[in-house]
Design a protein around this motif. Structure first.
Motif, PDB file in Angstrom:
ATOM      1  N   LEU A   1      26.647   7.047  28.938  1.00 22.22           N
ATOM      2  CA  LEU A   1      26.195   5.750  29.444  1.00 22.22           C
ATOM      3  C   LEU A   1      24.989   5.985  30.342  1.00 22.22           C
ATOM      4  N   GLU A   2      23.841   6.178  29.718  1.00 23.37           N
ATOM      5  CA  GLU A   2      22.669   6.699  30.408  1.00 23.37           C
ATOM      6  C   GLU A   2      21.814   5.628  31.085  1.00 23.37           C
ATOM      7  N   ILE A   3      22.142   4.376  30.851  1.00 22.10           N
ATOM      8  CA  ILE A   3      21.387   3.277  31.457  1.00 22.10           C
ATOM      9  C   ILE A   3      22.347   2.388  32.238  1.00 22.10           C
ATOM     10  N   ASN A   4      22.004   2.099  33.475  1.00 19.31           N
ATOM     11  CA  ASN A   4      22.770   1.153  34.280  1.00 19.31           C
ATOM     12  C   ASN A   4      21.866  -0.040  34.578  1.00 19.31           C
TER      13      ASN A   4
ATOM     14  N   MET B   1      12.864   3.910  31.161  1.00 19.53           N
ATOM     15  CA  MET B   1      11.637   3.125  31.302  1.00 19.53           C
ATOM     16  C   MET B   1      11.422   2.217  30.103  1.00 19.53           C
ATOM     17  N   GLU B   2      11.686   2.708  28.912  1.00 17.45           N
ATOM     18  CA  GLU B   2      11.535   1.870  27.723  1.00 17.45           C
ATOM     19  C   GLU B   2      12.483   0.681  27.778  1.00 17.45           C
ATOM     20  N   HIS B   3      13.697   0.903  28.257  1.00 20.85           N
ATOM     21  CA  HIS B   3      14.644  -0.210  28.365  1.00 20.85           C
ATOM     22  C   HIS B   3      14.124  -1.251  29.360  1.00 20.85           C
ATOM     23  N   ALA B   4      13.552  -0.798  30.454  1.00 19.22           N
ATOM     24  CA  ALA B   4      12.994  -1.718  31.442  1.00 19.22           C
ATOM     25  C   ALA B   4      11.858  -2.541  30.837  1.00 19.22           C
ATOM     26  N   PHE B   5      10.996  -1.900  30.076  1.00 19.89           N
ATOM     27  CA  PHE B   5       9.873  -2.625  29.460  1.00 19.89           C
ATOM     28  C   PHE B   5      10.360  -3.639  28.435  1.00 19.89           C
ATOM     29  N   ARG B   6      11.377  -3.282  27.679  1.00 18.57           N
ATOM     30  CA  ARG B   6      11.908  -4.236  26.697  1.00 18.57           C
ATOM     31  C   ARG B   6      12.515  -5.450  27.395  1.00 18.57           C
TER      32      ARG B   6
ATOM     33  N   ILE C   1      12.739  -3.655  37.712  1.00 18.20           N
ATOM     34  CA  ILE C   1      12.449  -2.422  38.442  1.00 18.20           C
ATOM     35  C   ILE C   1      13.149  -1.281  37.721  1.00 18.20           C
ATOM     36  N   VAL C   2      12.456  -0.192  37.487  1.00 20.68           N
ATOM     37  CA  VAL C   2      13.077   0.987  36.901  1.00 20.68           C
ATOM     38  C   VAL C   2      13.108   2.083  37.949  1.00 20.68           C
ATOM     39  N   ALA C   3      14.259   2.746  38.046  1.00 21.69           N
ATOM     40  CA  ALA C   3      14.451   3.691  39.146  1.00 21.69           C
ATOM     41  C   ALA C   3      15.342   4.851  38.700  1.00 21.69           C
ATOM     42  N   SER C   4      15.213   5.942  39.424  1.00 18.57           N
ATOM     43  CA  SER C   4      16.067   7.098  39.189  1.00 18.57           C
ATOM     44  C   SER C   4      17.493   6.787  39.641  1.00 18.57           C
TER      45      SER C   4
ATOM     46  N   LEU D   1      23.069   3.898  24.407  1.00 13.62           N
ATOM     47  CA  LEU D   1      21.993   3.432  23.537  1.00 13.62           C
ATOM     48  C   LEU D   1      21.935   4.157  22.198  1.00 13.62           C
ATOM     49  N   ASN D   2      22.748   5.204  22.013  1.00 13.07           N
ATOM     50  CA  ASN D   2      22.671   5.937  20.752  1.00 13.07           C
ATOM     51  C   ASN D   2      23.716   5.486  19.734  1.00 13.07           C
ATOM     52  N   GLY D   3      24.574   4.540  20.119  1.00 15.43           N
ATOM     53  CA  GLY D   3      25.552   3.991  19.191  1.00 15.43           C
ATOM     54  C   GLY D   3      26.763   4.860  18.929  1.00 15.43           C
ATOM     55  N   LYS D   4      26.882   5.985  19.629  1.00 17.25           N
ATOM     56  CA  LYS D   4      28.003   6.889  19.390  1.00 17.25           C
ATOM     57  C   LYS D   4      29.263   6.489  20.151  1.00 17.25           C
TER      58      LYS D   4
END
Length: 353
Positions: free
Chosen positions: A101-104, A167-172, A235-238, A266-269
């Motif tokens: 779960l790499e995106i919060n 960052m790509e998720h933030a832009f989308r 906002i995208v952040a570490s 995001l990888n569907g696994k």
């Protein structure tokens, strides 16, 4: 008929109280939709489970949770029973790590009927996208020596893949909002990782035409979150910076009890996981005053994730209608009990059929 299978983990403290209410709301949404249903599998994983079995979940717990479309979590932790490092690493963080779960994602906005502690919140409406798997929270490092010579080393790990993915998720997200992305950085003080972060942000921004961007140092950004939150869109952040900013975001909304979050695969696994920010709140357990909005707003994020954005918008609008009508729990200045807020919400939803 579209069916969404949820692994339901109420967990600890007020999670056990608010999750059933949120499921009633989801069932109401499904009835209104007509072509949507939810299938629930309930898991009693948490601190009480640990006291009985010596682990926070069953040996095959991850496999069983992984058979769902999403995990719907209440709260984890009760330090009076189980040390926090055991409860968190044995359940919440275990799910985050093993399900990748790499995106919060955590939104914050002026919520109708709820008084922000800011004198003039100016209608802020923002989303923080937090890289959720590495950064400052990487478990790389160690301790050595003893006494006055003891040292501790904590290594921050930033991969280009995970950094760029956040960052790509933030832009989308920004493409469907106000088309602005702010990068939280500290490249004037952190020598290696933050200049790297800035470089990846600049590279990613070049791939998204029409999105305005700015990089802002985390100390100034945290201050401006309080003084001018209306300036921000996405906002995208570490991992660490996002953790700090999202708690500020909850604070300026008026209560951490209303703040939602989504932990996304995001990888569907693996399934994604949805949880409110408020935690188990042991001081109010059993008093029937836990704010259900955080868990229900989290259900809205779950609906969005599964392509039900229209129903998600309806749910959020109805939540704000209910709070604007004065159905508020004590944490936001009201005198209503948990079930009173939820009953009012369900009545308002059914009135819109």
């Amino acid at each position: 008929m579209k069916k969404i299978k949820l692994a339901v983990v109420p967990g600890d403290g007020i999670g056990v109280e608010v999750v059933p209410h949120a499921l009633k709301v989801l069932d109401t949404i499904a009835e209104m939709h007509g072509g949507l249903s939810f299938e629930y599998e309930h898991f009693d994983y948490g601190c009480d489970y640990y006291l009985k079995h010596g682990d926070m979940m069953a040996e095959d717990g991850m496999d069983r949770l992984g058979q769902s479309d999403s995990v719907f979590l209440g709260a984890v932790g009760d330090a009076s029973k189980v040390p926090d490092h055991i409860s968190l690493w044995g359940l919440l963080l275990k799910i985050r790590r093993e399900f990748e779960l790499e995106i919060n994602v955590r939104p914050a906005k002026v919520f109708k009927g709820i008084q922000s502690p800011l004198r003039n919140p100016k209608g802020f409406d923002l989303i923080v996208v937090r890289e959720n798997s590495e950064g400052e929270y990487s478990s790389v490092g160690g301790r050595m020596y003893q006494g006055d010579n003891e040292i501790a080393i904590q290594n921050n790990v930033f991969s280009k893949r995970a950094t760029k993915q956040a960052m790509e998720h933030a832009f989308r997200l920004a493409q469907s909002r106000r088309r602005h992305v702010t990068s939280a950085t500290k490249s004037n003080g952190i020598f290696h990782s933050m200049p790297f972060w800035d470089e990846v942000f600049k590279e990613t921004a070049a791939e998204y035409e029409g999105i305005n961007t700015v990089s802002q140092h985390i100390d100034a950004l945290a201050a401006t979150f309080v003084t001018h939150p209306e300036r921000y869109d996405v906002i995208v952040a570490s991992n660490l910076f996002g953790d700090v900013l999202t708690d500020i975001g909850a604070g300026i909304m008026g209560s951490i009890g209303i703040a939602p979050s989504a932990n996304l695969n995001l990888n569907g696994k693996h399934p994604s996981m949805f949880e409110p920010v408020h935690g188990s709140a042991p001081d109010i357990v059993g008093k029937s005053i836990a704010n259900p909005i955080g868990q229900i707003w989290t259900a809205k994020l779950l609906l969005d994730h599964h392509g039900e954005e229209e129903m998600g918008r309806l749910l959020l609008d109805t939540m704000e209608q209910v709070t604007a009508d004065g159905f508020l729990t004590p944490d936001v200045g009201g005198d209503k009990q948990t079930d009173e807020v939820v009953d009012a919400l369900i009545r308002q939803l059914k009135a819109k059929v």
